[in-house]
Design a protein around this motif. Structure first.
Motif, PDB file in Angstrom:
ATOM      1  N   HIS A 188       1.064  -1.084  -0.094  1.00  0.00           N
ATOM      2  CA  HIS A 188       0.236  -0.098   0.145  1.00  0.00           C
ATOM      3  C   HIS A 188       0.877   0.934  -0.304  1.00  0.00           C
ATOM      4  O   HIS A 188       0.804   1.927   0.677  1.00  0.00           O
ATOM      5  N   VAL A 189       2.008   1.495  -0.768  1.00  0.00           N
ATOM      6  CA  VAL A 189       3.109   2.233  -1.208  1.00  0.00           C
ATOM      7  C   VAL A 189       2.121   3.697  -1.615  1.00  0.00           C
ATOM      8  O   VAL A 189       1.712   3.820  -2.981  1.00  0.00           O
ATOM      9  N   SER A 190       3.027   4.493  -1.240  1.00  0.00           N
ATOM     10  CA  SER A 190       1.973   5.470  -1.244  1.00  0.00           C
ATOM     11  C   SER A 190       2.814   5.868  -2.245  1.00  0.00           C
ATOM     12  O   SER A 190       3.708   6.418  -3.062  1.00  0.00           O
ATOM     13  N   ALA A 191       2.009   7.215  -3.096  1.00  0.00           N
ATOM     14  CA  ALA A 191       2.257   7.554  -4.221  1.00  0.00           C
ATOM     15  C   ALA A 191       3.336   8.341  -4.587  1.00  0.00           C
ATOM     16  O   ALA A 191       4.653   8.530  -5.798  1.00  0.00           O
ATOM     17  N   ARG A 192       3.480   9.565  -3.853  1.00  0.00           N
ATOM     18  CA  ARG A 192       5.039   9.551  -3.327  1.00  0.00           C
ATOM     19  C   ARG A 192       6.349   9.162  -3.514  1.00  0.00           C
ATOM     20  O   ARG A 192       6.966   9.215  -3.293  1.00  0.00           O
ATOM     21  N   TYR A 193       5.961   7.661  -3.036  1.00  0.00           N
ATOM     22  CA  TYR A 193       6.886   6.452  -2.918  1.00  0.00           C
ATOM     23  C   TYR A 193       7.396   5.646  -4.050  1.00  0.00           C
ATOM     24  O   TYR A 193       7.901   5.025  -4.683  1.00  0.00           O
ATOM     25  N   ALA A 194       6.225   6.032  -5.254  1.00  0.00           N
ATOM     26  CA  ALA A 194       6.256   4.272  -6.038  1.00  0.00           C
ATOM     27  C   ALA A 194       6.860   4.397  -6.840  1.00  0.00           C
ATOM     28  O   ALA A 194       7.853   3.083  -7.135  1.00  0.00           O
ATOM     29  N   THR A 195       8.103   5.046  -7.847  1.00  0.00           N
ATOM     30  CA  THR A 195       9.488   4.912  -8.226  1.00  0.00           C
ATOM     31  C   THR A 195      10.113   4.099  -7.730  1.00  0.00           C
ATOM     32  O   THR A 195      11.178   4.231  -8.193  1.00  0.00           O
ATOM     33  N   ASN A 196      10.691   4.771  -6.016  1.00  0.00           N
ATOM     34  CA  ASN A 196      11.284   5.126  -5.256  1.00  0.00           C
ATOM     35  C   ASN A 196      11.032   4.711  -3.864  1.00  0.00           C
ATOM     36  O   ASN A 196      11.234   5.874  -2.565  1.00  0.00           O
ATOM     37  N   PRO A 197      11.091   3.402  -3.599  1.00  0.00           N
ATOM     38  CA  PRO A 197      10.922   2.833  -2.404  1.00  0.00           C
ATOM     39  C   PRO A 197      11.450   3.029  -0.700  1.00  0.00           C
ATOM     40  O   PRO A 197      11.212   2.288  -0.230  1.00  0.00           O
ATOM     41  N   ASN A 198      13.176   3.744  -1.802  1.00  0.00           N
ATOM     42  CA  ASN A 198      13.981   3.087  -0.775  1.00  0.00           C
ATOM     43  C   ASN A 198      13.664   3.795   0.442  1.00  0.00           C
ATOM     44  O   ASN A 198      14.113   3.285   1.308  1.00  0.00           O
ATOM     45  N   PRO A 199      13.648   4.754   1.082  1.00  0.00           N
ATOM     46  CA  PRO A 199      13.016   5.169   2.393  1.00  0.00           C
ATOM     47  C   PRO A 199      12.062   4.445   3.356  1.00  0.00           C
ATOM     48  O   PRO A 199      12.418   4.557   4.599  1.00  0.00           O
ATOM     49  N   LEU A 200      11.252   3.745   2.006  1.00  0.00           N
ATOM     50  CA  LEU A 200      10.357   3.485   3.077  1.00  0.00           C
ATOM     51  C   LEU A 200      11.135   1.565   3.947  1.00  0.00           C
ATOM     52  O   LEU A 200      11.004   1.149   4.717  1.00  0.00           O
ATOM     53  N   LEU A 201      11.599   0.810   3.168  1.00  0.00           N
ATOM     54  CA  LEU A 201      12.972   0.312   3.307  1.00  0.00           C
ATOM     55  C   LEU A 201      13.783   0.785   4.176  1.00  0.00           C
ATOM     56  O   LEU A 201      14.033  -0.563   4.995  1.00  0.00           O
ATOM     57  N   GLU A 202      14.567   1.368   4.065  1.00  0.00           N
ATOM     58  CA  GLU A 202      15.918   1.911   4.772  1.00  0.00           C
ATOM     59  C   GLU A 202      14.631   1.757   6.337  1.00  0.00           C
ATOM     60  O   GLU A 202      15.284   1.559   7.337  1.00  0.00           O
ATOM     61  N   GLN A 203      13.499   2.756   6.993  1.00  0.00           N
ATOM     62  CA  GLN A 203      13.149   2.492   7.922  1.00  0.00           C
ATOM     63  C   GLN A 203      13.072   1.579   7.939  1.00  0.00           C
ATOM     64  O   GLN A 203      12.769   1.328   9.455  1.00  0.00           O
ATOM     65  N   ALA A 204      12.155   0.309   7.943  1.00  0.00           N
ATOM     66  CA  ALA A 204      11.429  -0.164   8.236  1.00  0.00           C
ATOM     67  C   ALA A 204      13.113  -1.508   9.251  1.00  0.00           C
ATOM     68  O   ALA A 204      12.723  -2.136   9.955  1.00  0.00           O
ATOM     69  N   ARG A 205      14.155  -1.505   8.143  1.00  0.00           N
ATOM     70  CA  ARG A 205      14.901  -2.365   8.450  1.00  0.00           C
ATOM     71  C   ARG A 205      15.731  -2.068   9.377  1.00  0.00           C
ATOM     72  O   ARG A 205      16.749  -2.270  10.258  1.00  0.00           O
ATOM     73  N   GLU A 206      15.301  -1.002  10.229  1.00  0.00           N
ATOM     74  CA  GLU A 206      16.259  -0.142  11.083  1.00  0.00           C
ATOM     75  C   GLU A 206      15.221  -0.629  12.279  1.00  0.00           C
ATOM     76  O   GLU A 206      16.326  -0.861  13.210  1.00  0.00           O
ATOM     77  N   VAL A 207      14.295  -1.054  12.196  1.00  0.00           N
ATOM     78  CA  VAL A 207      13.339  -2.005  13.320  1.00  0.00           C
ATOM     79  C   VAL A 207      13.355  -3.201  13.445  1.00  0.00           C
ATOM     80  O   VAL A 207      13.318  -4.111  14.205  1.00  0.00           O
ATOM     81  N   PHE A 208      13.063  -4.061  11.720  1.00  0.00           N
ATOM     82  CA  PHE A 208      12.819  -5.289  11.903  1.00  0.00           C
ATOM     83  C   PHE A 208      14.335  -6.266  10.877  1.00  0.00           C
ATOM     84  O   PHE A 208      14.468  -5.698   9.579  1.00  0.00           O
ATOM     85  N   HIS A 209      14.893  -6.782  11.124  1.00  0.00           N
ATOM     86  CA  HIS A 209      16.124  -7.461  10.562  1.00  0.00           C
ATOM     87  C   HIS A 209      16.579  -8.961  10.276  1.00  0.00           C
ATOM     88  O   HIS A 209      17.662  -8.935   9.311  1.00  0.00           O
ATOM     89  N   GLY A 210      14.883  -9.133   9.518  1.00  0.00           N
ATOM     90  CA  GLY A 210      15.144  -9.837   8.859  1.00  0.00           C
ATOM     91  C   GLY A 210      14.448 -10.059   7.696  1.00  0.00           C
ATOM     92  O   GLY A 210      15.036  -8.879   7.287  1.00  0.00           O
ATOM     93  N   ASP A 211      13.906 -10.691   6.994  1.00  0.00           N
ATOM     94  CA  ASP A 211      14.111 -10.946   5.294  1.00  0.00           C
ATOM     95  C   ASP A 211      12.625  -9.620   5.367  1.00  0.00           C
ATOM     96  O   ASP A 211      11.588  -9.931   5.651  1.00  0.00           O
ATOM     97  N   VAL A 212      12.640  -8.727   4.718  1.00  0.00           N
ATOM     98  CA  VAL A 212      11.757  -6.965   4.678  1.00  0.00           C
ATOM     99  C   VAL A 212      12.301  -7.125   3.024  1.00  0.00           C
ATOM    100  O   VAL A 212      13.023  -6.538   3.120  1.00  0.00           O
ATOM    101  N   PHE A 213      10.869  -6.747   2.435  1.00  0.00           N
ATOM    102  CA  PHE A 213      11.019  -6.413   1.532  1.00  0.00           C
ATOM    103  C   PHE A 213       9.162  -5.309   1.037  1.00  0.00           C
ATOM    104  O   PHE A 213       9.035  -5.129   1.648  1.00  0.00           O
ATOM    105  N   VAL A 214       9.978  -4.287  -0.243  1.00  0.00           N
ATOM    106  CA  VAL A 214       8.639  -3.218  -0.424  1.00  0.00           C
ATOM    107  C   VAL A 214       8.177  -3.871  -1.246  1.00  0.00           C
ATOM    108  O   VAL A 214       8.982  -4.814  -2.782  1.00  0.00           O
TER     109      VAL A 214
END
Length: 310
Positions: free
Chosen positions: A268-294
């Motif tokens: 459910h990625v906002s249109a503002r990150y549609a082509t570059n979701p890396n900020p979402l992934l980076e922030q998620a990885r700061e908390v969850f250290h397992g297998d995570v992806f956008v």
């Protein structure tokens, strides 16, 4: 038994050229279960080769980006001469609205469609060896999430031990593995637990739909093989996430971490990150250290059994 998940639509409320509205399909050994049906879902099914033979449609809530694909899908199924019935499940208060979507423009499908309202903490659908359970979510309307939960499987059969105990090779092995005790020709009783290990967990896939982070999700997603969680915004839009009843990537990651899930998908990625979701992934990885992806439109994920997932 194979299980494969396909992300048909991973965008937020506003579709983009990169991301379609919400739709998520699970193919469990040929049985197809569709979760949400945003605009153009039938085209996404063609594009990504999932097939149309869905058995059940599970709707999380009635916002347009999760349901406006229903009329088109119904009519496409009809044009393909479908005869099998289709069950549509939705949250409390959804039945009459879902019925109107199916019959949009006065359309009458040539196959039977049933509608079921599902309350949180109940079973939406029960099959021989798994259930789809509804759980509480928090959005701006009546909403629920869904968890596909398989039954435990029998433990591993110790053939060497069985032969040591004098069990003849053949049907007796199967009976023991299925939990039966057997009596040998000399009167000796061999108990199933002597040759069968502890039950092995089935698989669990959890799909939240749109929601704030909740303890109910942590509870239902405990040890899930795949958690698909709303992660509409980054921290910079945390206030907007609260006001629109969505989650940030970091908030979703806390749910994944606390539930100790094996694999975690941001969607459910906002249109503002549609082509570059890396900020979402980076922030998620700061908390969850397992297998995570956008999640990306068209992405397929195989969901293995636990002992083959290491």
């Amino acid at each position: 038994m194979s299980m494969r998940a396909t992300f048909l639509g991973t965008g937020g409320a506003v579709p983009t050229t990169a991301r379609a509205p919400s739709a998520f399909l699970v193919n469990r050994d040929g049985e197809r279960l569709l979760f949400d049906c945003g605009e153009g879902t039938q085209r996404q099914m063609m594009r990504f080769g999932t097939g149309f033979g869905i058995n059940h449609l599970f709707v999380t809530h009635l916002h347009g980006d999760h349901i406006l694909g229903i009329p088109g899908l119904i009519q496409t199924l009809d044009f393909n001469e479908r005869e099998d019935p289709l069950a549509i499940h939705g949250p409390p208060g959804s039945k009459r609205h879902l019925r109107r979507l199916v019959h949009a423009g006065g359309y009458q499908p040539g196959f039977h469609v049933t509608f079921h309202e599902v309350a949180p903490d109940t079973v939406a659908y029960s099959a021989d060896d798994y259930e789809v359970r509804a759980f509480e979510t928090e959005h701006r309307t009546s909403s629920i999430g869904y968890a596909l939960v398989e039954d435990d499987r029998p433990g591993r059969f110790d053939r060497e031990k069985a032969e040591e105990l004098g069990v003849p090779v053949g049907p007796a092995f199967g009976r023991l593995h299925n939990g039966e005790d057997i009596e040998l020709d000399d009167g000796t009783v061999v108990r199933s637990e002597q040759v069968v290990g502890d039950p092995r967990p089935g698989r669990k896939v959890v799909y939240t739909g749109d929601t704030r982070p909740l303890d109910s999700t942590v509870e239902i997603a405990q040890d899930a093989d795949l958690l698909v969680h709303d992660a509409t915004f980054t921290d910079e839009e945390a206030d907007r996430a609260k006001s629109t009843a969505h989650s940030t990537a970091r908030e979703a990651a806390r749910v994944a971490r606390d539930a100790d899930v094996r694999k975690f998908a941001l969607t459910h990625v906002s249109a503002r990150y549609a082509t570059n979701p890396n900020p979402l992934l980076e922030q998620a990885r700061e908390v969850f250290h397992g297998d995570v992806f956008v999640a990306e439109d068209g992405q397929k994920v195989v969901v293995p059994f636990t002992e083959t997932a290491e």
